[in-house]
Design a protein around this motif. Structure first.
Motif, PDB file in Angstrom:
ATOM      1  N   ARG A 153      26.012 -58.226  -0.893  1.00  0.00           N
ATOM      2  CA  ARG A 153      25.075 -58.799   0.065  1.00  0.00           C
ATOM      3  C   ARG A 153      25.824 -59.331   1.273  1.00  0.00           C
ATOM      4  O   ARG A 153      26.924 -59.842   1.162  1.00  0.00           O
ATOM      5  N   THR A 210      13.056 -67.691   6.027  1.00  0.00           N
ATOM      6  CA  THR A 210      14.069 -66.667   6.290  1.00  0.00           C
ATOM      7  C   THR A 210      14.900 -67.017   7.519  1.00  0.00           C
ATOM      8  O   THR A 210      16.092 -66.716   7.573  1.00  0.00           O
ATOM      9  N   ALA A 236      22.090 -69.734   1.188  1.00  0.00           N
ATOM     10  CA  ALA A 236      20.719 -69.382   1.563  1.00  0.00           C
ATOM     11  C   ALA A 236      19.713 -70.169   0.729  1.00  0.00           C
ATOM     12  O   ALA A 236      18.708 -70.667   1.255  1.00  0.00           O
ATOM     13  N   PHE A 288      25.243 -61.998   2.857  1.00  0.00           N
ATOM     14  CA  PHE A 288      25.036 -63.434   3.041  1.00  0.00           C
ATOM     15  C   PHE A 288      25.406 -64.164   1.759  1.00  0.00           C
ATOM     16  O   PHE A 288      25.466 -63.584   0.681  1.00  0.00           O
ATOM     17  N   ILE A 306      18.394 -64.702   6.947  1.00  0.00           N
ATOM     18  CA  ILE A 306      18.243 -63.364   6.365  1.00  0.00           C
ATOM     19  C   ILE A 306      16.879 -62.795   6.751  1.00  0.00           C
ATOM     20  O   ILE A 306      16.012 -63.513   7.260  1.00  0.00           O
ATOM     21  N   THR A 307      16.683 -61.519   6.493  1.00  0.00           N
ATOM     22  CA  THR A 307      15.401 -60.881   6.745  1.00  0.00           C
ATOM     23  C   THR A 307      14.479 -61.088   5.546  1.00  0.00           C
ATOM     24  O   THR A 307      14.924 -61.461   4.454  1.00  0.00           O
ATOM     25  N   SER A 312      15.546 -58.890   2.698  1.00  0.00           N
ATOM     26  CA  SER A 312      16.674 -59.434   1.931  1.00  0.00           C
ATOM     27  C   SER A 312      16.224 -60.588   1.043  1.00  0.00           C
ATOM     28  O   SER A 312      16.708 -60.744  -0.086  1.00  0.00           O
ATOM     29  N   MET A 313      15.300 -61.381   1.533  1.00  0.00           N
ATOM     30  CA  MET A 313      14.795 -62.500   0.741  1.00  0.00           C
ATOM     31  C   MET A 313      14.093 -62.005  -0.510  1.00  0.00           C
ATOM     32  O   MET A 313      14.331 -62.483  -1.624  1.00  0.00           O
TER      33      MET A 313
END
Length: 201
Positions: A13, A42, A20, A15, A47-48, A51-52
């Motif tokens: 990933r 987000t 996060a 991140f 993150i997008t 991605s979440m």
């Protein structure tokens, strides 16, 4: 082609998942479950939405993970207080811990577990119930600790463990609300001292 696909699937990933989650926890803490939009979450997490969802599941699952992080972090005083040697020390550690957790130098005031979903729509009922269970579970453990204190002679034989546990839980919740209202640590410490003036001995 097979090697290329494995490289994409195995790519780490982009991140830090712990960082996060920490940021998501703080958004929920400040805004509550319903008040925290996916865009705010987000955005804070960096993150997008894709991605979440991939890392945490949906918003409800993200909240559950955030609550677990809160319980192991800012709210760890709840479990640590139970380890104190006397019932009075347990009560003091619980209430003093509530003061510290709800008035951090950096971050939201108040308590995620108290303010997270007090008012919620039917769609958020699962989160509301999750927080009710979390709070009730803390009360059950506190009652059991006070019952042990009665058995050990640390509390008088006529002391009511359930009543004491409910009193301490109510004071802890009240501290959280007053912290959210703007009271600082010194003022809240005075409340703790007052609450324990008539502690049974």
């Amino acid at each position: 082609m097979g090697d290329s696909r494995r490289a994409v699937m195995g790519r780490p990933r982009g991140f830090d998942i712990d960082e996060a989650l920490e940021r998501a926890m703080r958004v929920f803490w400040a805004q509550g479950y319903e008040g925290a939009s996916l865009a705010e979450l987000t955005g804070a997490m960096g993150i997008t939405k894709t991605s979440m969802y991939a890392a945490f599941g949906n918003k409800e699952e993200l909240f559950r993970k955030a609550l677990e992080r809160y319980a192991a972090g800012p709210a760890v005083y709840v479990t640590r207080a139970l380890e104190e040697p006397t019932a009075r020390a347990v009560a003091f550690a619980f209430l003093r811990g509530a003061v510290c957790a709800t008035t951090p130098a950096e971050g939201p005031s108040g308590c995620l577990a108290v303010q997270g979903a007090l008012a919620s729509s039917e769609e958020s009922r699962a989160v509301h119930d999750l927080l009710v269970d979390w709070r009730n579970d803390a009360g059950v453990h506190l009652e059991a600790r006070f019952r042990r204190a009665v058995d050990e002679g640390d509390l008088p034989s006529d002391a009511d463990p359930r009543r004491l546990a409910r009193f301490i839980m109510t004071m802890g919740f009240g501290i959280a609300v007053q912290a959210a209202n703007g009271l600082g640590p010194a003022e809240l410490d005075e409340i703790v001292d007052t609450a324990l003036l008539d502690w049974p001995v």
